[in-house]
Motif scaffolding. Sequence first.
Motif, PDB file in Angstrom:
ATOM      1  N   GLU A 229       0.944  -1.263   0.006  1.00  0.00           N
ATOM      2  CA  GLU A 229      -0.059  -0.083  -0.025  1.00  0.00           C
ATOM      3  C   GLU A 229       0.964   1.247   0.118  1.00  0.00           C
ATOM      4  O   GLU A 229       1.837   1.246   0.612  1.00  0.00           O
ATOM      5  CB  GLU A 229      -0.755  -0.137   1.264  1.00  0.00           C
ATOM      6  CG  GLU A 229      -1.718   1.331   1.452  1.00  0.00           C
ATOM      7  CD  GLU A 229      -2.412   1.103   2.726  1.00  0.00           C
ATOM      8  OE1 GLU A 229      -3.129   0.361   3.182  1.00  0.00           O
ATOM      9  OE2 GLU A 229      -2.190   2.364   3.480  1.00  0.00           O
ATOM     10  N   ALA A 230       0.455   2.178  -0.567  1.00  0.00           N
ATOM     11  CA  ALA A 230       1.205   3.572  -0.590  1.00  0.00           C
ATOM     12  C   ALA A 230       0.127   4.799  -0.305  1.00  0.00           C
ATOM     13  O   ALA A 230      -0.968   4.720  -1.126  1.00  0.00           O
ATOM     14  CB  ALA A 230       1.783   3.826  -1.896  1.00  0.00           C
ATOM     15  N   ARG A 231       0.396   5.788   0.685  1.00  0.00           N
ATOM     16  CA  ARG A 231      -0.850   6.633   0.949  1.00  0.00           C
ATOM     17  C   ARG A 231      -0.090   7.821   1.151  1.00  0.00           C
ATOM     18  O   ARG A 231       0.871   8.239   1.651  1.00  0.00           O
ATOM     19  CB  ARG A 231      -1.278   6.213   2.409  1.00  0.00           C
ATOM     20  CG  ARG A 231      -2.333   6.925   2.783  1.00  0.00           C
ATOM     21  CD  ARG A 231      -3.057   6.401   4.034  1.00  0.00           C
ATOM     22  NE  ARG A 231      -3.836   5.115   3.943  1.00  0.00           N
ATOM     23  CZ  ARG A 231      -5.308   5.205   3.727  1.00  0.00           C
ATOM     24  NH1 ARG A 231      -5.894   6.233   3.494  1.00  0.00           N
ATOM     25  NH2 ARG A 231      -5.757   3.844   3.594  1.00  0.00           N
ATOM     26  N   TRP A 232      -0.433   8.727   0.229  1.00  0.00           N
ATOM     27  CA  TRP A 232       0.089  10.163   0.333  1.00  0.00           C
ATOM     28  C   TRP A 232      -0.517  10.862   1.539  1.00  0.00           C
ATOM     29  O   TRP A 232      -1.612  10.905   2.054  1.00  0.00           O
ATOM     30  CB  TRP A 232      -0.362  10.869  -1.062  1.00  0.00           C
ATOM     31  CG  TRP A 232      -0.030  12.234  -1.299  1.00  0.00           C
ATOM     32  CD1 TRP A 232      -0.512  13.524  -0.607  1.00  0.00           C
ATOM     33  CD2 TRP A 232       1.353  12.709  -1.178  1.00  0.00           C
ATOM     34  NE1 TRP A 232       0.029  14.597  -1.130  1.00  0.00           N
ATOM     35  CE2 TRP A 232       1.112  14.195  -1.179  1.00  0.00           C
ATOM     36  CE3 TRP A 232       2.647  12.404  -1.516  1.00  0.00           C
ATOM     37  CZ2 TRP A 232       2.485  15.156  -1.574  1.00  0.00           C
ATOM     38  CZ3 TRP A 232       3.662  13.107  -1.819  1.00  0.00           C
ATOM     39  CH2 TRP A 232       3.591  14.522  -1.878  1.00  0.00           C
ATOM     40  N   ASP A 233       0.390  11.544   2.286  1.00  0.00           N
ATOM     41  CA  ASP A 233      -0.002  12.366   3.215  1.00  0.00           C
ATOM     42  C   ASP A 233       0.106  13.882   2.982  1.00  0.00           C
ATOM     43  O   ASP A 233       1.355  14.555   2.446  1.00  0.00           O
ATOM     44  CB  ASP A 233       1.099  12.106   4.406  1.00  0.00           C
ATOM     45  CG  ASP A 233       0.937  12.721   5.610  1.00  0.00           C
ATOM     46  OD1 ASP A 233      -0.022  13.988   5.699  1.00  0.00           O
ATOM     47  OD2 ASP A 233       1.014  12.479   6.906  1.00  0.00           O
TER      48      ASP A 233
ATOM     49  N   LYS B  98      -2.431  -1.129  -3.200  1.00  0.00           N
ATOM     50  CA  LYS B  98      -3.439   0.128  -2.763  1.00  0.00           C
ATOM     51  C   LYS B  98      -2.678   1.394  -2.832  1.00  0.00           C
ATOM     52  O   LYS B  98      -1.755   1.345  -1.896  1.00  0.00           O
ATOM     53  CB  LYS B  98      -4.073  -0.397  -1.693  1.00  0.00           C
ATOM     54  CG  LYS B  98      -5.056  -1.504  -1.655  1.00  0.00           C
ATOM     55  CD  LYS B  98      -5.887  -1.746  -0.509  1.00  0.00           C
ATOM     56  CE  LYS B  98      -6.900  -2.857  -0.426  1.00  0.00           C
ATOM     57  NZ  LYS B  98      -7.561  -3.147  -1.637  1.00  0.00           N
ATOM     58  N   MET B  99      -3.417   2.154  -3.708  1.00  0.00           N
ATOM     59  CA  MET B  99      -2.662   3.587  -3.519  1.00  0.00           C
ATOM     60  C   MET B  99      -3.813   4.764  -3.121  1.00  0.00           C
ATOM     61  O   MET B  99      -4.842   4.381  -3.710  1.00  0.00           O
ATOM     62  CB  MET B  99      -2.143   3.883  -4.875  1.00  0.00           C
ATOM     63  CG  MET B  99      -0.711   3.287  -5.054  1.00  0.00           C
ATOM     64  SD  MET B  99       0.282   3.698  -6.286  1.00  0.00           S
ATOM     65  CE  MET B  99       0.412   5.578  -6.126  1.00  0.00           C
ATOM     66  N   TYR B 100      -3.388   5.464  -2.166  1.00  0.00           N
ATOM     67  CA  TYR B 100      -4.230   6.717  -1.841  1.00  0.00           C
ATOM     68  C   TYR B 100      -3.272   7.874  -2.099  1.00  0.00           C
ATOM     69  O   TYR B 100      -2.456   7.971  -1.525  1.00  0.00           O
ATOM     70  CB  TYR B 100      -4.709   6.430  -0.561  1.00  0.00           C
ATOM     71  CG  TYR B 100      -5.304   5.181  -0.113  1.00  0.00           C
ATOM     72  CD1 TYR B 100      -6.826   4.996  -0.665  1.00  0.00           C
ATOM     73  CD2 TYR B 100      -4.535   3.880  -0.025  1.00  0.00           C
ATOM     74  CE1 TYR B 100      -7.244   3.836  -0.068  1.00  0.00           C
ATOM     75  CE2 TYR B 100      -5.323   2.888   0.350  1.00  0.00           C
ATOM     76  CZ  TYR B 100      -6.540   2.728   0.364  1.00  0.00           C
ATOM     77  OH  TYR B 100      -7.110   1.420   0.592  1.00  0.00           O
ATOM     78  N   GLY B 101      -4.099   8.690  -2.726  1.00  0.00           N
ATOM     79  CA  GLY B 101      -3.327   9.947  -3.309  1.00  0.00           C
ATOM     80  C   GLY B 101      -3.639  11.325  -2.567  1.00  0.00           C
ATOM     81  O   GLY B 101      -4.306  11.143  -1.566  1.00  0.00           O
ATOM     82  N   ALA B 102      -3.674  12.388  -3.238  1.00  0.00           N
ATOM     83  CA  ALA B 102      -4.034  13.680  -2.477  1.00  0.00           C
ATOM     84  C   ALA B 102      -5.544  13.721  -2.164  1.00  0.00           C
ATOM     85  O   ALA B 102      -6.436  13.169  -2.766  1.00  0.00           O
ATOM     86  CB  ALA B 102      -3.945  14.825  -3.490  1.00  0.00           C
TER      87      ALA B 102
END
Length: 563
Positions: A117-121, A370-374
Amino acid sequence: MAKLNHPVGNLDYTQSTVVIIGAGISGMCMAIDLLRRNHRNFVILEKGSSIGGTWSDNKYPGCCCDVWSSLYSYSFEQHANWTREYPGQEEILTYLTGVASKYNLYPHIRFNTTVKEARWDDATRQWKVQVSVSGVKTSEFQSAYELTANILISGVGQLNLPRWPDLPGIDDFKGKSMHSARWDWTYDWSGKRIAVIGNGATAVQIIPELVKTASQVTIYQRTPQWLIPRMDMEIHPAQKALLAVPFLRRCKRAIMMFLREQSHEAIVNTESSMSQEIRDMAKGLMHKGLPDKPELWDVLTPKYPPGCRRIIASDDYFPALNLKHVYLETRDIQRITEFGVETVDGENAEFDLIVYATGFRTVEFLHPIKMYGAGGRELSEIWEGGATAYYGVTVEAMPNFGVLYGPNTNLGHNSIILMIEAQSRYLAALLDPIIRAKEEGRAIAVQPRTEIVREFNQALQARLATSSFADPTCRSWYKTAEGRITNNWPGTVVEYQRGLSLVRWTDYLKTGDVEGEYIGQKKESKIGYVEEVWPISKGTLLVGLSAALAAGGYYFQGARRRR
Ligand code: NA7
């Protein structure tokens, strides 16, 4: 402020300026472009235990590249010693291993490490990357951890997840089953009854090898393919000696590049004269290679135009089919049984080995990460209906994120390495200010403007709609089940290279302290591209010609004076 430009070590194990996913051709190229700009604070996360990506996964019998060897290397590391015109898998992997060593990439690579998973903060302008660790010993250190990064790059490509068909009973088979991208070389197939499911580029390479020792081979074909002559050959020692001269090597590559680019028309335009030539060539190849089974000619001839799917080059597939112990099965498969394959009419065939040459999950880009961006936007939602990106490299709402061999960058006519290099060069320039800012203790973010990505994709889809890829009569790995072409680029390589030869900063939204940065003020940065259709750059050629003319003029003037 102290510079933070050192390779990631033990002390900062969970923090890296750049995280690259995948140590294949793309990930390696990106790493080399970062090193060229003297950026060393990066890691490459590789879920396997070797570099090479697709060339490490695909080691089935007969595996080789369907692009000429002279084009299948990085432009900056052109290989002089290819043994064949079409390189085999082991030779390509050796080449890539050599490049990884030469550029000292190994210390940057973490093997057995899978990005989950990668999540943008938005607050810190960083990616939080969750990874899991496999491998008996490696996972004893820790089985999972979080890695913080300013930039995330995907180098996972389009052909990395094997696709097993959803045939009922697939787990019931008591014999040996193998997917082509997970070949088990400990298994001896000689004397065995083998079913090969699929007849794509992979199957066409495997089958001629299997038939040499198998007692029986049955090929389950759902759709026929366009096959043209391959004309592979060993590279003669005399040619090798000439190719040791860099200029001559570049000349050969330039000719190959020119020829491949010329064939683009035939691939995308079904009405072109070259498209007809391909049909004629295919027919000739089939009649010549399959003289004893003329009853197969019709079922082996596609009803869709060439180019809609990958055109396959093979000299040994039809001769393999011509053998007495080789059968072509065109009835659909109903299910896999304990002992073999059952076709729709209820007939059963028994096998010792079933080879699934059924391709890859090509349209599910980045799956299953799983990726979550701005703003927490999920990539799978942005890509609902089909993956899109700006020139295949940057994605809306995904700040500080780059993709190599991403949406709509696959080719049907030329070497993918040429595309990957253009992407890597572009991303290195685009992301350079972010890395520099980080080194100065600032966090900035760059993402493509949504309207720019959408306009780009509308224009792209309009072009693709009239190409051979769009033909509704054929299914291919280039498009989704709904028919949207998510994988292929409609133009030539040179057109693509030119498109990425310039970073237009106005195409991007910038956040953070960018006022003092050139990206906050400049409209664009020219980065150029590698001109491969010329053996040397036009500039060098011009300087060389001018020098030659000047020298010639000086000589003749002197000669006149001497007379
Ligand atoms: P491809 O080109 O996707 O081919 C997969 C083959 O498997 C193709 O013939 C499919 O038939 C067949 N297939 C898939 N599912 C089934 C089921 N359920 N039943 C029967 N047949 C099936 O993959 P490759 O690995 O050959 O090549 C991929 C790329 O790798 C290639 O283009 C090169 O660039 C390198 P279909 O044609 O869909 O009817």
